[in-house]
Design a protein around this motif. Structure first.
Motif, PDB file in Angstrom:
ATOM      1  N   GLU A  29       2.073   7.332   7.380  1.00  0.00           N
ATOM      2  CA  GLU A  29       2.132   6.008   6.749  1.00  0.00           C
ATOM      3  C   GLU A  29       3.548   5.444   6.787  1.00  0.00           C
ATOM      4  N   LEU A  30       4.503   6.272   6.457  1.00  0.00           N
ATOM      5  CA  LEU A  30       5.900   5.832   6.423  1.00  0.00           C
ATOM      6  C   LEU A  30       6.387   5.472   7.830  1.00  0.00           C
ATOM      7  N   THR A  31       5.982   6.272   8.812  1.00  0.00           N
ATOM      8  CA  THR A  31       6.368   5.995  10.201  1.00  0.00           C
ATOM      9  C   THR A  31       5.737   4.686  10.677  1.00  0.00           C
ATOM     10  N   ALA A  32       4.472   4.499  10.344  1.00  0.00           N
ATOM     11  CA  ALA A  32       3.780   3.262  10.745  1.00  0.00           C
ATOM     12  C   ALA A  32       4.436   2.044  10.107  1.00  0.00           C
ATOM     13  N   LEU A  33       4.833   2.163   8.847  1.00  0.00           N
ATOM     14  CA  LEU A  33       5.505   1.063   8.156  1.00  0.00           C
ATOM     15  C   LEU A  33       6.857   0.759   8.807  1.00  0.00           C
ATOM     16  N   GLU A  58       0.831  -1.215   0.000  1.00  0.00           N
ATOM     17  CA  GLU A  58       0.000   0.000   0.000  1.00  0.00           C
ATOM     18  C   GLU A  58       0.862   1.261   0.000  1.00  0.00           C
ATOM     19  N   VAL A  59       1.885   1.289   0.853  1.00  0.00           N
ATOM     20  CA  VAL A  59       2.740   2.471   0.949  1.00  0.00           C
ATOM     21  C   VAL A  59       3.561   2.649  -0.335  1.00  0.00           C
ATOM     22  N   GLU A  60       4.037   1.545  -0.905  1.00  0.00           N
ATOM     23  CA  GLU A  60       4.774   1.645  -2.177  1.00  0.00           C
ATOM     24  C   GLU A  60       3.892   2.235  -3.277  1.00  0.00           C
ATOM     25  N   GLN A  61       2.633   1.826  -3.286  1.00  0.00           N
ATOM     26  CA  GLN A  61       1.702   2.371  -4.272  1.00  0.00           C
ATOM     27  C   GLN A  61       1.505   3.872  -4.047  1.00  0.00           C
ATOM     28  N   HIS A  62       1.380   4.270  -2.780  1.00  0.00           N
ATOM     29  CA  HIS A  62       1.215   5.699  -2.474  1.00  0.00           C
ATOM     30  C   HIS A  62       2.474   6.482  -2.831  1.00  0.00           C
ATOM     31  N   LYS A  63       3.639   5.864  -2.678  1.00  0.00           N
ATOM     32  CA  LYS A  63       4.896   6.534  -3.046  1.00  0.00           C
ATOM     33  C   LYS A  63       4.940   6.796  -4.553  1.00  0.00           C
ATOM     34  N   LYS A  64       4.523   5.810  -5.315  1.00  0.00           N
ATOM     35  CA  LYS A  64       4.511   5.971  -6.781  1.00  0.00           C
ATOM     36  C   LYS A  64       3.574   7.093  -7.193  1.00  0.00           C
ATOM     37  N   GLU A  65       2.477   7.206  -6.473  1.00  0.00           N
ATOM     38  CA  GLU A  65       1.492   8.242  -6.787  1.00  0.00           C
ATOM     39  C   GLU A  65       1.844   9.576  -6.119  1.00  0.00           C
ATOM     40  N   LEU A  66       2.951   9.594  -5.379  1.00  0.00           N
ATOM     41  CA  LEU A  66       3.429  10.781  -4.676  1.00  0.00           C
ATOM     42  C   LEU A  66       2.408  11.299  -3.655  1.00  0.00           C
TER      43      LEU A  66
END
Length: 125
Positions: free
Chosen positions: A89-93, A75-83
């Protein structure tokens, strides 16, 4: 008849007492050794059982956290791609990854502990 002075009498009495004590202590030492062996076996058995129970709990928790981490990572990788990835989210990951790594370390240590106890139990006479 042989007469002994006080020093010789004392030495003879001490020698007799030493011989009597040494014959008694050999038996009691053997009993102490047997008691310690029995206590060691009991300790190993109880520690092995407790470690196996703890490993089962850690293993199931690790599997759940690992699945959650993999889901969140996608999920976070997808959000990173979409900027549009947020700091939360990053902290939780990152926190979830730290938890996963901590559980993996616990799992490794418990596995090594169980293996060590089993090896030591086989080495006993």
């Amino acid at each position: 008849m042989i007469t002994l002075n006080n020093g010789a009498r004392l030495a003879a009495v001490m020698l007799v007492l030493a011989l009597m004590l040494s014959s008694c202590t050999d038996n009691s030492r053997r009993q102490e050794i047997d008691q310690r062996r029995a206590a060691l076996k009991h300790k190993q058995d109880s520690t092995l059982e407790a470690s196996q129970r703890e490993l089962a709990i850690v293993d199931s928790t690790l599997q759940a956290v690992n699945a959650e981490y993999e889901r969140m990572k996608i999920e976070v990788e997808q959000h990173k791609k979409e900027l549009r990835a947020t700091a939360e989210e990053l902290t939780a990951l990152t926190k979830l990854r730290v938890r996963r790594d901590s559980l993996q370390t616990q799992w490794d240590v418990l596995g090594a502990k169980i293996k060590y106890i089993r090896v030591k139990k086989q080495e006993q006479p």
